[in-house]
Design a protein around this motif. Structure first.
Motif, mmCIF file in Angstrom:
data_model
loop_
_atom_site.group_PDB
_atom_site.id
_atom_site.type_symbol
_atom_site.label_atom_id
_atom_site.label_comp_id
_atom_site.label_asym_id
_atom_site.label_seq_id
_atom_site.Cartn_x
_atom_site.Cartn_y
_atom_site.Cartn_z
ATOM 1 N N GLY A 18 0.715 -1.122 0.003
ATOM 2 C CA GLY A 18 -0.097 0.137 0.048
ATOM 3 C C GLY A 18 0.849 1.241 0.129
ATOM 4 N N ASP A 19 0.249 2.319 -0.523
ATOM 5 C CA ASP A 19 1.004 3.480 -0.768
ATOM 6 C C ASP A 19 1.275 4.052 0.552
ATOM 7 N N TRP A 20 0.041 3.948 1.462
ATOM 8 C CA TRP A 20 -0.061 4.623 2.627
ATOM 9 C C TRP A 20 0.856 4.389 3.638
ATOM 10 N N GLY A 21 1.385 3.109 3.332
ATOM 11 C CA GLY A 21 2.577 2.435 4.592
ATOM 12 C C GLY A 21 1.980 2.122 5.844
ATOM 13 N N TRP A 22 2.672 1.952 6.874
ATOM 14 C CA TRP A 22 2.559 1.469 7.959
ATOM 15 C C TRP A 22 1.714 2.445 8.872
ATOM 16 N N ARG A 23 2.369 3.716 8.817
ATOM 17 C CA ARG A 23 1.965 4.825 9.568
ATOM 18 C C ARG A 23 0.526 5.332 9.070
ATOM 19 N N GLY A 24 0.053 5.172 7.608
ATOM 20 C CA GLY A 24 -0.878 5.697 7.214
ATOM 21 C C GLY A 24 -2.228 4.670 7.271
ATOM 22 N N MET A 25 -1.863 3.274 7.690
ATOM 23 C CA MET A 25 -2.915 2.401 7.879
ATOM 24 C C MET A 25 -3.794 2.862 9.058
ATOM 25 N N PHE A 26 -3.314 3.550 10.026
ATOM 26 C CA PHE A 26 -4.207 3.832 11.157
ATOM 27 C C PHE A 26 -4.663 5.292 10.832
ATOM 28 N N ASP A 27 -4.458 5.957 10.126
ATOM 29 C CA ASP A 27 -4.929 7.179 9.969
ATOM 30 C C ASP A 27 -6.075 7.475 9.488
ATOM 31 N N LEU A 28 -6.904 8.239 10.286
ATOM 32 C CA LEU A 28 -8.312 8.425 9.758
ATOM 33 C C LEU A 28 -8.562 9.045 8.436
ATOM 34 N N SER A 29 -7.621 9.949 8.238
ATOM 35 C CA SER A 29 -7.863 10.891 6.836
ATOM 36 C C SER A 29 -7.283 9.991 5.648
ATOM 37 N N GLU A 30 -6.277 9.260 5.939
ATOM 38 C CA GLU A 30 -5.612 8.601 4.741
ATOM 39 C C GLU A 30 -6.170 7.140 4.614
ATOM 40 N N ASN A 31 -6.535 6.408 5.255
ATOM 41 C CA ASN A 31 -7.237 5.142 5.241
ATOM 42 C C ASN A 31 -8.449 5.125 6.199
ATOM 43 N N PRO A 32 -9.418 5.703 5.903
ATOM 44 C CA PRO A 32 -10.478 5.797 7.210
ATOM 45 C C PRO A 32 -11.357 4.286 7.422
ATOM 46 N N ILE A 33 -11.285 3.479 6.509
ATOM 47 C CA ILE A 33 -12.091 2.246 6.578
ATOM 48 C C ILE A 33 -11.325 1.490 7.539
ATOM 49 N N PHE A 34 -10.084 1.344 7.162
ATOM 50 C CA PHE A 34 -9.339 0.224 8.141
ATOM 51 C C PHE A 34 -8.983 1.193 9.514
ATOM 52 N N ALA A 35 -8.701 2.381 9.590
ATOM 53 C CA ALA A 35 -8.612 2.988 10.812
ATOM 54 C C ALA A 35 -9.734 2.845 11.770
ATOM 55 N N SER A 36 -11.028 3.524 11.197
ATOM 56 C CA SER A 36 -12.243 3.107 11.687
ATOM 57 C C SER A 36 -12.561 2.161 12.379
ATOM 58 N N SER A 37 -12.178 1.006 11.742
ATOM 59 C CA SER A 37 -12.444 -0.442 11.962
ATOM 60 C C SER A 37 -11.502 -0.738 13.339
ATOM 61 N N THR A 38 -10.647 -0.118 13.572
ATOM 62 C CA THR A 38 -9.656 -0.664 14.713
ATOM 63 C C THR A 38 -10.144 0.383 15.891
ATOM 64 N N LEU A 39 -10.752 1.542 15.568
ATOM 65 C CA LEU A 39 -11.381 2.232 16.497
ATOM 66 C C LEU A 39 -12.740 1.904 16.876
ATOM 67 N N VAL A 40 -13.691 1.307 16.083
ATOM 68 C CA VAL A 40 -14.711 0.716 16.549
ATOM 69 C C VAL A 40 -14.498 -0.556 17.322
ATOM 70 N N PHE A 41 -13.408 -1.449 17.157
ATOM 71 C CA PHE A 41 -12.980 -2.562 17.939
ATOM 72 C C PHE A 41 -12.819 -1.984 19.093
#
Length: 352
Positions: free
Chosen positions: A185-208
Motif C-alpha cells: 500500500g502507498d500509505w504505508g504502516w503509519r498511514g494504515m491507522f490514519d483516519l484521513s488516509e485510510n478511513p475504513i481500516f482505521a475506523s475499524s480499529t477504533l470501533v473494535f
C-alpha cells in the motif's frame, strides 16, 4: 476473611461472585469501608507457582507431539482434521486442568491451543471452497471467535476474552484490508491507522477498541469489588481496548500536524478515564503504545535529546500516577458529577 479467601471460595465454586461481593460489603460496612479495602489492589493472576509453568511447558510439548503423531500416521484427509483433533484434545484436557485443578497458566495454554487448532481447521476447510480469500479470512476468524465463546461458556476462563477479541479484530482486518494492501500500500504502516488516509481500516480499529472497552465495562460493573472472574475478564478486555483506541487516535493526531501537544491532551484524557474505571492495566497499555507510536514517527532521525525528554516524561508520569493512584482517583471521582453507572464502579477513597 481476606479478599484472597473470598476469591478462592469463588474459584472453588463454594459461592458465586454476587455472594462474595455481598459478604465483602457486609464486612466493610461493619469495619469501615476504606479501612479494610486494599486500595492499591487490581487483582491479576498469571500463574500460581512454578508448578503451573512446569505443567504448561509439558502441555506445549505434549500437544506438539500429538499433532506430529497425527500428521505422521494420517493421510491427506486426516491432515485436514489434525488441527481440529488437537483442539478436541485441548478441550478434553481442560476438563481436568481448568475445571478440576483450576490452574491458570495451563488453562491459558489449552485455550490458546484450542483457538489455534480451530482457526487452522476452518482456514484449511474454507480454502477448499469456491470463495474469495477475503471471505475465507473473515469466516475463519468469526467462526473461531464463536468456538472460543463456547469455550468461555464451558470453562469460564477469563483469558478466553482476549482470544475472542483478537479473533474478532483479525476478522475486522480481513474484511477491511488485504495482505497486498499492508505490504504494497502507498500509505504505508503509519498511514494504515490514519483516519484521513485510510478511513475504513482505521475506523475499524477504533470501533473494535470502543467495543472491547464497553465489553470490559459490562464485566467490571458486575464485579466492582474485583472478586471473581467478571473482573478478570474485564482486565483482558481493557488490555485489548487501550492499544486499539490509542492506535488510531495517536497516529491520526501525529499525522494531522498537532504533534506532541495533541498527544499530551490525548494522554491526559486516557489517564482520567483509567482513573475513573480504576484500571491501571488500561493506562499501562495506552502509555506503552504511545511510546511505540512515538518511536515509529521519530525513526532514525529522532533527536537524542528529544528522546531523553520523552523517556523521562513518560517514566515520571507512570511513576507518579502509580504512587498516588488512590489519591488521584479520589480527587477525580469527587470532582465528577453524578452520572449513570458511577455507583457501580469500584469504591474510592472518601477523605473526611
Amino acid at each position: 476473611m481476606t479478599p484472597e479467601d473470598l476469591r478462592a471460595a469463588v474459584a472453588a465454586g463454594i459461592i458465586d461472585e454476587a455472594q462474595a461481593a455481598r459478604l465483602r460489603v457486609l464486612a466493610e460496612g461493619r469495619a469501615g469501608t476504606r479501612a479494610v479495602m486494599p486500595a492499591e489492589d487490581e487483582p491479576f493472576e498469571f500463574f500460581r507457582g512454578f508448578s503451573e509453568i512446569f505443567i504448561s511447558i509439558g502441555l506445549v510439548i505434549l500437544l506438539s507431539g500429538v499433532t506430529a503423531m497425527l500428521s505422521w500416521f494420517g493421510g491427506f484427509a486426516l491432515l485436514t482434521l489434525v488441527p481440529l483433533i488437537a483442539a478436541g484434545v485441548a478441550w478434553w484436557w481442560a476438563r481436568y486442568f481448568t475445571l478440576k485443578r483450576r490452574m491458570t497458566l495451563p488453562s491459558m495454554v489449552l485455550a490458546s491451543a484450542f483457538g489455534g487448532g480451530v482457526a487452522i481447521f476452518f482456514a484449511t476447510a474454507l480454502s477448499e471452497m469456491a470463495i474469495s480469500v477475503r471471505a475465507v479470512g473473515v469466516l475463519t476468524f468469526v467462526l473461531t471467535a464463536a468456538a472460543l465463546a463456547g469455550w468461555y461458556r464451558r470453562f469460564r476462563l477469563p483469558f478466553t476474552a482476549a482470544l475472542i477479541g483478537i479473533s474478532l479484530l483479525l476478522a475486522i482486518y480481513a474484511a477491511t484490508t488485504s495482505f497486498e494492501d499492508v505490504v504494497m500500500g502507498d500509505w504505508g504502516w503509519r498511514g494504515m491507522f490514519d483516519l484521513s488516509e485510510n478511513p475504513i481500516f482505521a475506523s475499524s480499529t477504533l470501533v473494535f477498541g470502543v467495543g472491547a472497552f464497553l465489553a470490559g465495562m459490562w464485566f467490571d460493573t458486575r464485579d466492582p469489588h474485583r472478586l471473581g472472574r467478571h473482573a478478570a475478564t474485564a482486565f483482558w478486555c481493557h488490555l485489548l481496548a487501550a492499544p486499539a483506541l490509542v492506535n488510531t487516535v495517536a497516529v491520526s493526531l501525529l499525522n494531522s500536524g498537532g504533534g506532541m501537544a495533541l498527544m499530551a491532551l490525548a494522554l491526559l484524557v486516557i489517564t482520567v478515564l483509567a482513573l475513573v474505571i480504576d484500571r491501571r492495566s488500561f493506562l499501562t497499555a495506552a502509555i506503552a503504545y504511545i511510546a511505540l507510536v512515538l518511536a515509529w514517527f521519530a525513526g532514525d532521525d529522532g533527536d537524542y535529546g528529544r528522546w531523553v525528554f520523552i523517556l523521562m516524561t513518560l517514566g515520571a508520569l507512570i511513576t507518579a500516577i502509580g504512587t498516588w493512584w488512590v489519591q488521584l482517583r479520589a480527587f477525580v471521582m469527587k470532582a465528577l458529577p453524578e452520572f449513570p453507572g458511577k455507583s457501580r464502579l469500584p469504591p474510592y477513597a472518601r477523605p473526611e
